[in-house]
Design a protein around this motif. Structure first.
Motif, PDB file in Angstrom:
ATOM      1  N   LYS A  11      37.547  45.932  60.617  1.00  0.00           N
ATOM      2  CA  LYS A  11      36.968  45.763  59.931  1.00  0.00           C
ATOM      3  C   LYS A  11      37.813  45.203  58.687  1.00  0.00           C
ATOM      4  CE  LYS A  11      34.620  48.761  56.793  1.00  0.00           C
ATOM      5  NZ  LYS A  11      34.322  49.501  56.454  1.00  0.00           N
TER       6      LYS A  11
ATOM      7  N   GLU B 223      31.583  41.699  54.344  1.00  0.00           N
ATOM      8  CA  GLU B 223      32.548  42.752  55.263  1.00  0.00           C
ATOM      9  C   GLU B 223      32.113  42.024  56.571  1.00  0.00           C
ATOM     10  OE1 GLU B 223      31.192  46.774  55.336  1.00  0.00           O
ATOM     11  OE2 GLU B 223      32.182  47.546  53.039  1.00  0.00           O
TER      12      GLU B 223
ATOM     13  N   VAL C 160      33.444  42.201  61.239  1.00  0.00           N
ATOM     14  CA  VAL C 160      34.200  43.204  62.459  1.00  0.00           C
ATOM     15  C   VAL C 160      34.508  41.643  63.115  1.00  0.00           C
ATOM     16  CG1 VAL C 160      34.011  44.773  64.092  1.00  0.00           C
ATOM     17  CG2 VAL C 160      32.750  44.840  61.599  1.00  0.00           C
TER      18      VAL C 160
END
Length: 238
Positions: free
Chosen positions: A152, A165, A167
């Motif tokens: 992440k 954010e 991933v």
């Protein structure tokens, strides 16, 4: 267990990356997103030139022969090849306020989205080592017969990107095989973006095939339509 971020950086060629200042590629970029926004073939055959140290990138030709785009986070523009500025927009991200997945784009919307997105793609994963980026390994993911480790990444506000954010899924060779994000400027579409067909250019490993799909709530891709398809035929680093 070795730090996943460092494994990813090493596998992609971070040691050599530091010597370069710009990256250029010949690409075909198509898919449902561009058609929905009113630009189905605008990026079908383009040359992309990106600065590495600064968030700056251009496409040529851009929407018509003889034109090229100019992207920075605080400004986008369309220029003629002779340098004449045709049009420009300051604070371009604000121009997406209220947009939904169905909202059409003008050419400067296209210049901004395609500019920041491709700058991110070409500079990943090397931007992970820059000041302001935070990384955390999270639970692994089973994809088919493989188990991928996951990283992440939290982006600093200074970097224009899809969502703060994201991933990144890492395969057994420590290469990025997929990234997940919410495409905020197009209404926050949850996206699963696959990368493959890695080739080595001047010691740097770069995926030459990208396929982005809408993402289900359980993390699986919705494979009934490709949102974005990127094919890179050549890369030049300098």
């Amino acid at each position: 267990m070795a730090d996943l971020r460092d494994l990813v950086l090493d596998a992609h060629g971070a040691g050599r990356w530091k010597r370069f200042r710009s990256i250029e590629g010949d690409m075909s970029i198509v898919g449902g997103l561009w058609a929905r926004k009113g630009w189905p073939d605008a990026l079908k055959s383009v040359r992309v030139t990106a600065d590495i140290a600064d968030q700056q990138l251009s496409y040529q030709p851009f929407t018509a022969e003889g034109l090229r785009s100019f992207y920075r986070p605080d400004e986008v523009a369309i220029d003629a090849f002779d340098g004449k500025r045709i049009k420009q927009r300051s604070n371009p991200r604000q121009a997406f306020a209220g947009h939904t997945p169905a909202t059409p784009w003008d050419d400067l919307h296209l210049a901004y989205f395609s500019g920041y997105a491709m700058w991110n793609y070409l500079n990943t994963p090397f931007i992970f080592a820059l000041p302001g980026f935070a990384s955390e390994e999270i639970e692994p993911w089973v994809e088919g017969h493989e188990t991928w480790r996951r990283l992440k990444i939290t982006f600093p506000e200074s970097v224009a990107t899809h969502s703060p954010e994201q991933v990144f899924y890492v395969n057994g060779s420590s290469l990025i095989a997929r990234l997940d994000y919410f495409a905020n400027v197009v209404g926050g579409i949850p996206t699963a973006h696959y990368t493959s067909d890695y080739r080595e250019f001047d010691g740097i490993k770069i995926p030459t095939k990208r396929r982005a799909y809408r993402r289900n709530a359980d993390g699986t891709p919705i494979q009934d339509g490709i949102v974005v398809a990127i094919d890179i035929s050549n890369i030049r680093l300098s």
